[in-house]
Design a protein around this motif. Structure first.
Motif, PDB file in Angstrom:
ATOM      1  N   PRO A   1       0.836  -1.199   0.000  1.00 56.88           N
ATOM      2  CA  PRO A   1       0.000   0.000   0.000  1.00 56.88           C
ATOM      3  C   PRO A   1       0.872   1.250   0.000  1.00 56.88           C
ATOM      4  O   PRO A   1       2.032   1.204   0.420  1.00 56.88           O
ATOM      5  N   PRO A   2       0.330   2.366  -0.469  1.00 57.54           N
ATOM      6  CA  PRO A   2       1.138   3.582  -0.490  1.00 57.54           C
ATOM      7  C   PRO A   2       1.452   4.069   0.919  1.00 57.54           C
ATOM      8  O   PRO A   2       0.649   3.899   1.843  1.00 57.54           O
ATOM      9  N   THR A   3       2.605   4.674   1.070  1.00 55.35           N
ATOM     10  CA  THR A   3       2.968   5.267   2.359  1.00 55.35           C
ATOM     11  C   THR A   3       2.115   6.517   2.560  1.00 55.35           C
ATOM     12  O   THR A   3       1.532   7.039   1.592  1.00 55.35           O
ATOM     13  N   PRO A   4       2.025   7.041   3.782  1.00 50.66           N
ATOM     14  CA  PRO A   4       1.245   8.258   3.997  1.00 50.66           C
ATOM     15  C   PRO A   4       1.702   9.427   3.119  1.00 50.66           C
ATOM     16  O   PRO A   4       0.874  10.177   2.605  1.00 50.66           O
ATOM     17  N   THR A   5       2.998   9.558   2.896  1.00 55.17           N
ATOM     18  CA  THR A   5       3.509  10.639   2.043  1.00 55.17           C
ATOM     19  C   THR A   5       3.076  10.430   0.597  1.00 55.17           C
ATOM     20  O   THR A   5       2.639  11.376  -0.070  1.00 55.17           O
ATOM     21  N   GLN A   6       3.175   9.199   0.116  1.00 52.95           N
ATOM     22  CA  GLN A   6       2.733   8.911  -1.256  1.00 52.95           C
ATOM     23  C   GLN A   6       1.236   9.179  -1.405  1.00 52.95           C
ATOM     24  O   GLN A   6       0.799   9.726  -2.413  1.00 52.95           O
ATOM     25  N   ARG A   7       0.463   8.786  -0.407  1.00 49.78           N
ATOM     26  CA  ARG A   7      -0.986   9.005  -0.448  1.00 49.78           C
ATOM     27  C   ARG A   7      -1.301  10.504  -0.488  1.00 49.78           C
ATOM     28  O   ARG A   7      -2.161  10.945  -1.237  1.00 49.78           O
ATOM     29  N   ARG A   8      -0.595  11.291   0.314  1.00 53.46           N
ATOM     30  CA  ARG A   8      -0.807  12.739   0.335  1.00 53.46           C
ATOM     31  C   ARG A   8      -0.506  13.344  -1.028  1.00 53.46           C
ATOM     32  O   ARG A   8      -1.273  14.161  -1.549  1.00 53.46           O
ATOM     33  N   HIS A   9       0.591  12.907  -1.654  1.00 51.97           N
ATOM     34  CA  HIS A   9       0.947  13.414  -2.979  1.00 51.97           C
ATOM     35  C   HIS A   9      -0.106  13.023  -4.026  1.00 51.97           C
ATOM     36  O   HIS A   9      -0.424  13.819  -4.920  1.00 51.97           O
ATOM     37  N   MET A  10      -0.647  11.815  -3.901  1.00 52.95           N
ATOM     38  CA  MET A  10      -1.689  11.381  -4.833  1.00 52.95           C
ATOM     39  C   MET A  10      -2.937  12.251  -4.679  1.00 52.95           C
ATOM     40  O   MET A  10      -3.554  12.647  -5.670  1.00 52.95           O
ATOM     41  N   LEU A  11      -3.315  12.559  -3.440  1.00 52.51           N
ATOM     42  CA  LEU A  11      -4.490  13.391  -3.199  1.00 52.51           C
ATOM     43  C   LEU A  11      -4.284  14.815  -3.705  1.00 52.51           C
ATOM     44  O   LEU A  11      -5.188  15.412  -4.309  1.00 52.51           O
ATOM     45  N   ILE A  12      -3.107  15.366  -3.480  1.00 56.26           N
ATOM     46  CA  ILE A  12      -2.808  16.719  -3.966  1.00 56.26           C
ATOM     47  C   ILE A  12      -2.852  16.755  -5.494  1.00 56.26           C
ATOM     48  O   ILE A  12      -3.444  17.655  -6.095  1.00 56.26           O
ATOM     49  N   SER A  13      -2.272  15.746  -6.129  1.00 57.46           N
ATOM     50  CA  SER A  13      -2.269  15.674  -7.585  1.00 57.46           C
ATOM     51  C   SER A  13      -3.688  15.550  -8.131  1.00 57.46           C
ATOM     52  O   SER A  13      -4.046  16.197  -9.124  1.00 57.46           O
ATOM     53  N   ALA A  14      -4.510  14.738  -7.477  1.00 60.53           N
ATOM     54  CA  ALA A  14      -5.899  14.573  -7.916  1.00 60.53           C
ATOM     55  C   ALA A  14      -6.670  15.875  -7.766  1.00 60.53           C
ATOM     56  O   ALA A  14      -7.469  16.242  -8.637  1.00 60.53           O
ATOM     57  N   ALA A  15      -6.433  16.611  -6.683  1.00 61.47           N
ATOM     58  CA  ALA A  15      -7.110  17.898  -6.479  1.00 61.47           C
ATOM     59  C   ALA A  15      -6.677  18.907  -7.537  1.00 61.47           C
ATOM     60  O   ALA A  15      -7.510  19.671  -8.056  1.00 61.47           O
ATOM     61  N   GLU A  16      -5.410  18.916  -7.883  1.00 56.51           N
ATOM     62  CA  GLU A  16      -4.921  19.828  -8.924  1.00 56.51           C
ATOM     63  C   GLU A  16      -5.528  19.478 -10.283  1.00 56.51           C
ATOM     64  O   GLU A  16      -5.920  20.367 -11.040  1.00 56.51           O
ATOM     65  N   ASP A  17      -5.630  18.186 -10.589  1.00 52.55           N
ATOM     66  CA  ASP A  17      -6.249  17.764 -11.849  1.00 52.55           C
ATOM     67  C   ASP A  17      -7.711  18.180 -11.894  1.00 52.55           C
ATOM     68  O   ASP A  17      -8.215  18.646 -12.918  1.00 52.55           O
ATOM     69  N   PHE A  18      -8.410  18.012 -10.781  1.00 52.94           N
ATOM     70  CA  PHE A  18      -9.817  18.388 -10.703  1.00 52.94           C
ATOM     71  C   PHE A  18      -9.970  19.888 -10.929  1.00 52.94           C
ATOM     72  O   PHE A  18     -10.833  20.330 -11.690  1.00 52.94           O
ATOM     73  N   SER A  19      -9.123  20.672 -10.271  1.00 53.62           N
ATOM     74  CA  SER A  19      -9.187  22.134 -10.417  1.00 53.62           C
ATOM     75  C   SER A  19      -8.911  22.560 -11.851  1.00 53.62           C
ATOM     76  O   SER A  19      -9.525  23.502 -12.357  1.00 53.62           O
ATOM     77  N   ALA A  20      -8.015  21.857 -12.531  1.00 58.19           N
ATOM     78  CA  ALA A  20      -7.701  22.195 -13.920  1.00 58.19           C
ATOM     79  C   ALA A  20      -8.860  21.853 -14.850  1.00 58.19           C
ATOM     80  O   ALA A  20      -9.151  22.589 -15.796  1.00 58.19           O
ATOM     81  N   LYS A  21      -9.551  20.745 -14.567  1.00 60.23           N
ATOM     82  CA  LYS A  21     -10.669  20.323 -15.423  1.00 60.23           C
ATOM     83  C   LYS A  21     -11.940  21.113 -15.162  1.00 60.23           C
ATOM     84  O   LYS A  21     -12.743  21.335 -16.063  1.00 60.23           O
ATOM     85  N   PHE A  22     -12.157  21.506 -13.928  1.00 56.76           N
ATOM     86  CA  PHE A  22     -13.379  22.187 -13.535  1.00 56.76           C
ATOM     87  C   PHE A  22     -13.052  23.475 -12.781  1.00 56.76           C
ATOM     88  O   PHE A  22     -13.266  23.578 -11.566  1.00 56.76           O
ATOM     89  N   PRO A  23     -12.537  24.480 -13.484  1.00 58.31           N
ATOM     90  CA  PRO A  23     -12.121  25.708 -12.799  1.00 58.31           C
ATOM     91  C   PRO A  23     -13.292  26.437 -12.136  1.00 58.31           C
ATOM     92  O   PRO A  23     -13.112  27.104 -11.123  1.00 58.31           O
ATOM     93  N   GLU A  24     -14.489  26.282 -12.692  1.00 57.55           N
ATOM     94  CA  GLU A  24     -15.643  26.963 -12.103  1.00 57.55           C
ATOM     95  C   GLU A  24     -16.023  26.380 -10.739  1.00 57.55           C
ATOM     96  O   GLU A  24     -16.642  27.047  -9.927  1.00 57.55           O
ATOM     97  N   MET A  25     -15.615  25.131 -10.487  1.00 57.56           N
ATOM     98  CA  MET A  25     -15.953  24.510  -9.205  1.00 57.56           C
ATOM     99  C   MET A  25     -14.834  24.671  -8.187  1.00 57.56           C
ATOM    100  O   MET A  25     -15.033  24.390  -7.012  1.00 57.56           O
ATOM    101  N   ALA A  26     -13.677  25.094  -8.646  1.00 50.11           N
ATOM    102  CA  ALA A  26     -12.538  25.250  -7.737  1.00 50.11           C
ATOM    103  C   ALA A  26     -12.825  26.441  -6.822  1.00 50.11           C
ATOM    104  O   ALA A  26     -13.313  27.486  -7.263  1.00 50.11           O
TER     105      ALA A  26
END
Length: 102
Positions: free
Chosen positions: A73-98
């Motif tokens: 399983p991912p380490t806590p640091t890896q998991r945090r980076h995955m969540l940050i990356s997913a949030a950035e991708d979401f913000s890029a795809k849906f700027p009106e919802m950011a």
């Protein structure tokens, strides 16, 4: 002929020394490795300690095998980076919802 040799030479299915004399099965390194990999293949979500109890080895041995298989399983640091990356991708795809930054 020793009793071990007798049972090892007997090819009858389901007829083993451990079953006949109700002895615990003792595995060598290769046997434990194979048993760990089999248990991880059955259900990789089980804890290292649970699999270690079933196989009869240390939980650190299971963790090493899990890592070798790329099944850790991912380490806590890896998991945090995955969540940050997913949030950035979401913000890029849906700027009106950011949300606006404070």
């Amino acid at each position: 002929m020793s009793i071990t040799e007798h049972f090892a030479s007997n090819n009858a299915p389901g007829y083993s020394l451990e079953e006949t004399f109700d002895l615990p099965v003792r595995l060598d390194r290769a046997g434990k490795k194979a048993a760990i990999e089999t248990e991880l293949g059955k259900d990789s979500k089980r804890s290292d300690r649970e699999i270690a109890r079933v196989v009869g080895c240390d939980h650190k041995t299971v963790a090493a095998a899990r890592e070798r298989m790329g099944n850790s399983p991912p380490t806590p640091t890896q998991r945090r980076h995955m969540l940050i990356s997913a949030a950035e991708d979401f913000s890029a795809k849906f700027p009106e919802m950011a949300r606006a930054a404070p």
